[in-house]
Design a protein around this motif. Structure first.
Motif, short mmCIF file in Angstrom:
data_model
loop_
_atom_site.label_atom_id
_atom_site.label_comp_id
_atom_site.label_asym_id
_atom_site.label_seq_id
_atom_site.Cartn_x
_atom_site.Cartn_y
_atom_site.Cartn_z
N LEU A 369 0.83 -1.21 0.00
CA LEU A 369 0.00 0.00 0.00
C LEU A 369 0.86 1.26 0.00
O LEU A 369 0.46 2.29 -0.55
CB LEU A 369 -0.96 0.00 1.20
N SER A 370 2.04 1.17 0.60
CA SER A 370 2.89 2.36 0.65
C SER A 370 3.44 2.72 -0.73
O SER A 370 4.02 3.79 -0.91
CB SER A 370 4.03 2.17 1.65
N LYS A 371 3.27 1.83 -1.70
CA LYS A 371 3.76 2.13 -3.04
C LYS A 371 2.73 2.86 -3.90
O LYS A 371 3.02 3.29 -5.01
CB LYS A 371 4.13 0.83 -3.77
N LEU A 372 1.50 2.96 -3.38
CA LEU A 372 0.45 3.57 -4.20
C LEU A 372 0.56 5.09 -4.24
O LEU A 372 1.09 5.71 -3.32
CB LEU A 372 -0.94 3.20 -3.65
N THR A 373 0.02 5.67 -5.29
CA THR A 373 -0.13 7.12 -5.32
C THR A 373 -1.38 7.45 -4.52
O THR A 373 -2.21 6.57 -4.24
CB THR A 373 -0.33 7.64 -6.76
N ALA A 374 -1.53 8.74 -4.18
CA ALA A 374 -2.73 9.15 -3.43
C ALA A 374 -3.99 8.83 -4.24
O ALA A 374 -5.00 8.39 -3.69
CB ALA A 374 -2.66 10.63 -3.10
N GLU A 375 -3.92 9.02 -5.55
CA GLU A 375 -5.07 8.74 -6.41
C GLU A 375 -5.42 7.25 -6.39
O GLU A 375 -6.59 6.88 -6.32
CB GLU A 375 -4.81 9.16 -7.87
N GLU A 376 -4.40 6.41 -6.46
CA GLU A 376 -4.67 4.96 -6.43
C GLU A 376 -5.27 4.55 -5.10
O GLU A 376 -6.18 3.73 -5.03
CB GLU A 376 -3.36 4.17 -6.69
N MET A 377 -4.75 5.15 -4.03
CA MET A 377 -5.29 4.83 -2.71
C MET A 377 -6.74 5.30 -2.61
O MET A 377 -7.59 4.61 -2.05
CB MET A 377 -4.42 5.49 -1.63
N PHE A 378 -7.00 6.47 -3.19
CA PHE A 378 -8.37 6.99 -3.20
C PHE A 378 -9.31 5.97 -3.85
O PHE A 378 -10.34 5.60 -3.28
CB PHE A 378 -8.40 8.31 -4.00
N GLU A 379 -8.93 5.48 -5.03
CA GLU A 379 -9.78 4.50 -5.74
C GLU A 379 -9.97 3.24 -4.91
O GLU A 379 -11.07 2.71 -4.80
CB GLU A 379 -9.15 4.08 -7.08
N PHE A 380 -8.87 2.78 -4.35
CA PHE A 380 -8.92 1.53 -3.57
C PHE A 380 -9.87 1.65 -2.38
O PHE A 380 -10.74 0.81 -2.16
CB PHE A 380 -7.50 1.17 -3.10
N LEU A 381 -9.72 2.77 -1.63
CA LEU A 381 -10.56 2.94 -0.44
C LEU A 381 -12.02 3.18 -0.83
O LEU A 381 -12.93 2.66 -0.20
CB LEU A 381 -10.05 4.11 0.41
N GLN A 382 -12.20 3.97 -1.88
CA GLN A 382 -13.58 4.27 -2.28
C GLN A 382 -14.31 3.01 -2.73
O GLN A 382 -15.46 2.77 -2.37
CB GLN A 382 -13.61 5.32 -3.38
#
Ligand code: GLU
Length: 544
Positions: A369-382
């Motif tokens: 998870l620490s490798k994701l961009t903020a945008e990727e994390m946004f998609e993942f969490l959403q």
């Protein structure tokens, strides 16, 4: 005995001759070396880590070799069937990005369909009829009670249980007995007439375990149940042959049935696929290791990973680490490559029990998870919140800009080092909760009530959201000094008794008041994200 007449009596009607099926389901036209593998779950509604373990191995081996992975549903046992189970299988495997080429509800080439065993009853019966005709299968009229009594007798005598040798009563029925039973309308099953002798050992090359020795089968197993549906043993032999499977990776709990399967393939005149028996997933439980259990270990179910919001790639990385002994090293050396680039082999699979350690998985998750961009994390969490989150949590995503700032801060993006605070979506959503909801609980303050309130009040007086982080911190030092705390750590260290505490205690008061938590990323940034009004409101509340 006139087997032909008996076969016609037991399974009346015209069945195509066996060559018909050979032509209908011809060998696949694939490049040399291409492997055809499958996943063949029973629709029990419970899809577990063992299934995923086998799925990843089968998927890798098929696709790496230019072959095919298909999904077959083994629904011969109606008692265990659950509504919506096929959907559950598909959802679970889709989450982990297991791509089937064909199969139940998959679409793709349907030359080898149908994919539900219940829809293939005709094929199985044709072959059962053939085995009766050649004297290698017979009807058995024993009732459940009789079989139970037999089991008890064998257990008492400390003999192997089952229907075999001298215990196989119906194997020796005369033609007269059989027709009498049939005329009386007695229900029957069809059993294999085994020719094996358990004294004989067979050398067997397992794709995972290497050379192993098994004993010949002598059990007259049921191949067709009284409802005209075959057992797993028989159905899988027919299906793996006519679906032109070349390699079966399955759980090692099937190893005990291997002798039966060997005899079935032989009597049917089919070439066997290669089998690889996958070791079981074990869990350290105190001093002992035991198999993961459905009852005790929620982490056995694949539903658990979706609900908790595990990052699918992290689970896959961990599974690959467990599956292939050389994966971990490869991954360390090739962190940028896709997992597909790893050369997976059945030979490198673990031969005996594999320890599944959720802490290890959590470490890998944090890392992935620490490798994701903020945008990727946004998609993942959403995506997770849409399916599993509460209404309030769904609301976190309304202000995209704010969420991106929160994630950038919490992941340490742009900082000296990436933070690794997120393990799963549910945990991350909980972690960032204070950005979206006022704290209801507060971690324990180091500073007592009476000292705390003046600190908070001073902060409200001095606070200006336009301050940059340096000015902001200078003010915190001032507040410290005004309230009897050391503004500089070094002063505090030289004479702790001269102060109520240090500037770090003052910062902690503000941190807990703002977020409810004693540990957070940079507080100035948090207050910037919260904005003036919300920051003031929270400090105000904490003074109450
Ligand atoms: N239907 C069996 C199961 O769910 C499949 C075993 C196999 O892969 O052959 O365990």
């Amino acid at each position: 005995m006139d087997y032909k007449t008996l076969a016609e009596r037991l399974l009346p009607g015209n069945y195509p001759d066996l060559e018909f099926y050979e032509k209908k389901y011809p060998p696949r036209d694939l490049p040399k070396g291409a492997q055809v593998t499958r996943l063949a779950p029973s629709p029990t509604g419970f899809i577990h880590l063992g299934n995923l373990f086998a799925a990843i191995a089968n998927e890798r081996i098929a696709h790496q070799s230019g072959g095919v992975l298909y999904l077959r549903i083994e629904d011969t046992d109606l008692k265990r069937k659950v509504d919506g189970a096929v959907e559950a299988v598909k959802n679970a495997l889709r989450y982990f990005d297991i791509k089937f080429d064909e199969g139940a509800e998959i679409g793709g080439d349907d030359t080898y369909a149908p994919w539900y065993q219940r829809q293939r009853a005709e094929i199985y019966r044709a072959f059962v009829k053939h085995l009766i005709e050649i004297g290698r299968a017979y009807p058995c009229f024993c009732s459940e009670e009789e079989l139970e009594r037999l089991r008890e007798e064998q257990t008492e005598k400390k003999e192997i249980t089952g229907y075999y040798g001298k215990y196989a009563k119906c194997r020796n029925l005369t033609e007269e007995d059989i027709y009498q039973n049939l005329d009386a309308g007695k229900p029957f099953v069809i059993r294999l007439k085994s020719m094996g002798n358990p004294e004989n050992k067979i050398k067997f090359r397992d794709a995972i375990k290497g050379e192993i020795t098994v004993t010949e089968n002598n059990q007259d197993v049921v191949i067709l149940k009284s409802d005209g549906i075959p057992t797993y043993h028989f159905a899988h032999a027919i299906d793996d042959h006519f679906m032109r499977t070349t390699l079966v990776i399955r759980g090692e709990e099937w190893l005990a049935s291997l002798p039966i399967h060997i005899e079935l393939f032989d009597v049917l005149g089919f070439e066997r696929p290669r089998y690889g028996h996958n070791c079981s997933l074990m869990k350290q439980d105190g001093e002992t290791r035991r198999k993961l259990s459905k009852r005790k270990d929620p982490e056995l179910s694949l539903e658990f990973y979706r609900k908790e919001g595990y990052y699918a790639r992290a689970v896959k990385v961990y599974m690959l680490t467990l599956l292939n002994s050389n994966f971990e090293e490869w991954y360390l050396k090739n962190p940028e490559k896709t997992l597909e680039e790893f050369k997976f082999t059945a030979e490198k699979m673990s031969k005996s029990g594999t320890l599944f350690d959720i802490d290890k998985l959590n470490d890998i998750s944090k890392n992935e998870l620490s490798k994701l961009t903020a945008e990727e994390m946004f998609e993942f969490l959403q995506t997770w919140a849409e399916e599993f989150g509460g209404e309030t949590q769904k609301g976190y995503f309304e202000d995209r800009g704010k969420m991106l700032k929160v994630l950038t801060l919490c992941m340490g993006i742009g900082g000296k080092k990436r933070r690794k605070d997120f393990t799963t979506a549910s945990q991350a959503m909980d972690f960032i909760k204070y950005f979206f909801e006022r704290p209801e609980n507060y971690d324990e303050y180091r500073v007592p009530d009476e000292t705390r309130k003046p600190i908070l009040k001073s902060f409200l007086v001095k606070y200006d959201p336009a301050d940059d982080s340096q000015v902001w911190f200078t003010k915190i030092k001032e507040i410290a000094a005004e309230n009897g705390f050391a503004a500089e750590m070094k002063d505090y260290k030289t004479a702790p008794e001269a102060y109520k505490g240090s500037v770090s205690d003052v910062a902690e008061v503000l941190r807990i008041a703002t977020t409810g938590k004693a540990n957070t990323p940079d507080l100035w940034t948090i207050q910037q994200i919260l904005g003036e009004e919300e920051t003031k409101e929270r400090i105000q509340r904490a003074t109450a």
